[in-house]
Design an enzyme around this catalytic site. Structure first.
Site, mmCIF file in Angstrom:
data_model
loop_
_atom_site.group_PDB
_atom_site.id
_atom_site.type_symbol
_atom_site.label_atom_id
_atom_site.label_comp_id
_atom_site.label_asym_id
_atom_site.label_seq_id
_atom_site.Cartn_x
_atom_site.Cartn_y
_atom_site.Cartn_z
ATOM 1 N N TRP A 45 -0.748 4.073 7.191
ATOM 2 C CA TRP A 45 0.279 4.933 7.766
ATOM 3 C C TRP A 45 1.437 4.185 8.402
ATOM 4 C CZ3 TRP A 45 0.665 3.262 12.651
ATOM 5 C CH2 TRP A 45 -0.473 2.675 13.231
ATOM 6 N N HIS B 92 -3.249 7.981 0.125
ATOM 7 C CA HIS B 92 -2.514 7.593 1.327
ATOM 8 C C HIS B 92 -3.357 7.909 2.572
ATOM 9 C CE1 HIS B 92 0.892 6.108 3.370
ATOM 10 N NE2 HIS B 92 1.815 6.505 2.519
ATOM 11 N N SER C 197 -7.622 -1.967 7.313
ATOM 12 C CA SER C 197 -8.467 -2.725 8.223
ATOM 13 C C SER C 197 -9.432 -3.624 7.458
ATOM 14 C CB SER C 197 -9.263 -1.776 9.115
ATOM 15 O OG SER C 197 -10.223 -1.070 8.324
ATOM 16 N N GLU D 172 -4.769 -6.553 1.489
ATOM 17 C CA GLU D 172 -3.927 -7.026 2.597
ATOM 18 C C GLU D 172 -4.480 -6.358 3.841
ATOM 19 O OE1 GLU D 172 -1.621 -6.723 5.574
ATOM 20 O OE2 GLU D 172 -0.167 -5.704 4.281
ATOM 21 N N LEU D 173 -5.125 -7.159 4.685
ATOM 22 C CA LEU D 173 -5.871 -6.611 5.809
ATOM 23 C C LEU D 173 -5.176 -6.937 7.129
ATOM 24 C CD1 LEU D 173 -9.412 -7.488 4.397
ATOM 25 C CD2 LEU D 173 -7.996 -5.457 3.985
ATOM 26 N N CYS E 299 0.763 -5.378 10.686
ATOM 27 C CA CYS E 299 -0.191 -6.484 10.494
ATOM 28 C C CYS E 299 0.479 -7.831 10.713
ATOM 29 C CB CYS E 299 -0.791 -6.417 9.090
ATOM 30 S SG CYS E 299 -1.795 -4.952 8.795
#
Length: 463
Positions: free
Chosen positions: A130, A155, A207, A228-229, A262
């Protein structure tokens, strides 16, 4: 039903009906059918449609910006900038996809030839968050559609309207109906799609826990993944850094998007020779950012995306303070309607405290004092994450570049805060994930790198 709730007011923006498992599988059917034709289209055709998508985004920029602001609280000026960046990534791949995926000639001897071809895989599922509800999706969709793949989007439940709007962008731009489809589904239906043989790959931004779950499911079904965390990016200030300018950049690196990024700088590691001066300037810069209604033009920091996320952030701050840190700025939720948390600066942070070891997803900065470059590098890398990192110095080409090589991270910057850019690869190491998005590296993630070898010397009847 999926409800979109405005975090600034608590009001419901819109409600959307979930897709059933049967409807999701029907969407996969449509994706498979569309792929068979889409993969054969020319780069020139795909280029034209991507340019159309960029035009649609710019024509409806205010509408889409307001949508994401109402759904997740992004300040409206930053939301408009996000829409513009999505248009840019469409134009970037319209211009470069053909060259990025051109056949590569290999040298294999005087009588043989070999090439590597880059051919699309098929339907790809994107599980997106989000915090950048348009950009995260477009940085997946633009290269994959340009490569000849088709996409399915799951999403975040925080931004369902954004997912629906993105599907409409591609439809309005002229993409075939099954080329990009938004699905209102939960994790259980997503797992069903991942297990289906017709789905060829999965990408996720989210996450660590979500990444582990998707990677496990995809691995069990031998599906390619890109993850991609999280990140806990270090922002290293060396003793020769220009303090005032660096402090201004530091505030931007921490507070952009309400700190909900991130790649936001989260751990500020400062050489002792400039520590006091930097902290004073940094607190002043952080305090100068305007917190308020995200639909107001002057607002720089809006609410957190929802009340629960704000409570989690405050818990991290409280635990860090309980462990001996000091709050020089902020440290308590604002007494106003909405999920507002103020810019916060924590100093004297123990290196095993929550703000040192966990990802703080909000406007909270943890500052550390170090006595040497070696100590700075050690602390910067003392993290389970490895997404981005930056170093600040008066000698960027020499000292800065040498220090940046020591970072254990995928995106390392000298005298610039970490950001994503269509022209350069984006991704991390360690618990920040694997694979790359954007640039040539990104468009080549979900393709078949096919070797084609030809022996030109073999004649009929030869022994």
């Amino acid at each position: 039903m999926v409800e979109s709730v405005n975090p600034a007011t608590g009001e419901t923006v819109e409600s959307y009906e979930d897709h059933t498992e049967e409807e999701a599988l029907d969407a996969l059917d449509a994706a498979v059918d569309t792929f068979e034709e889409w993969r054969e289209t020319t780069f020139a055709h795909r280029q034209s449609l991507l340019e159309n998508a960029a035009d649609v985004l710019r024509e409806r920029q205010d509408e889409y910006a307001e949508l994401m602001t109402r759904e997740m609280g992004k300040p409206i000026e930053q939301a408009r900038a996000e829409i513009e960046k999505c248009a840019w990534v469409c134009e970037y791949y319209a211009e470069t996809a053909e060259s990025h995926l051109a056949e590569e000639q290999l040298s294999v001897g005087p009588t043989d030839s070999a090439v590597v071809r880059y051919e699309p895989l098929g339907p790809v599922l994107a599980v997106m968050p989000w915090n950048f509800p348009f950009w995260q999706v477009f940085r997946f969709a633009a290269p994959n559609l340009a490569a000849g793949n088709v996409g399915l989007l799951k999403h975040s439940s925080n931004s369902p309207g954004s997912g629906q709007a993105i599907e409409e962008v591609f439809r309005e731009a002229g993409f075939p109906e099954g080329a990009f489809q938004n699905l209102f589904v939960g994790s259980e239906v997503a797992s069903t799609l991942i297990a289906d043989d017709r789905l060829r790959a999965v990408t996720l931004t989210g996450s660590v826990g979500a990444g582990q779950a998707v990677a496990e499911q995809a691995g069990a079904n031998l599906k390619k993944t890109v993850l991609e965390l999280g990140g806990s990016d270090p922002f290293v200030v060396l003793d020769d850094a220009p303090v005032e300018e660096t402090a201004a950049k530091a505030a931007h690196a921490r507070l952009q998007n309400g700190g909900q990024s991130c790649i936001a700088a989260k751990r500020f590691i400062v050489h002792t020779d400039v520590y006091d001066e930097f902290v004073d300037a940094f607190v002043e810069e952080m305090d100068s950012w305007t917190v308020g209604d995200p639909l107001e033009e002057e607002t720089q920091v809006g609410p957190q995306a929802d009340a629960e996320l704000m409570e989690e952030l405050h818990d991290q701050v409280q635990r860090t303070l309980d462990e001996g840190a000091e709050a020089l700025l902020g440290g308590e939720p604002l007494d106003r309607e909405g999920a507002y948390y103020p810019p916060t600066v924590l100093t004297n942070v123990p290196r095993d405290a929550a703000a040192a070891c966990e990802e703080t997803f909000g406007p909270v900065a943890a500052v550390f004092e170090v006595e040497s470059e070696d100590e700075a590098a050690e602390l910067a890398n003392d993290s389970e994450f490895g997404l981005g990192a930056s170093v600040w110095t008066g000698d960027p080409a020499g000292r800065g570049r040498a220090f940046a090589k020591r970072f254990e991270a995928g995106c390392c910057f000298v005298n610039e805060y970490v950001k994503s850019d269509p022209r350069v690869p984006f991704g991390g190491v360690k618990d920040s994930g694997y694979g790359r998005e954007l640039s040539k590296a990104g468009i080549r993630e979900f393709v078949n790198r096919k070797t084609l070898w030809v022996n030109h010397d073999l004649t009929e009847g030869s022994e």
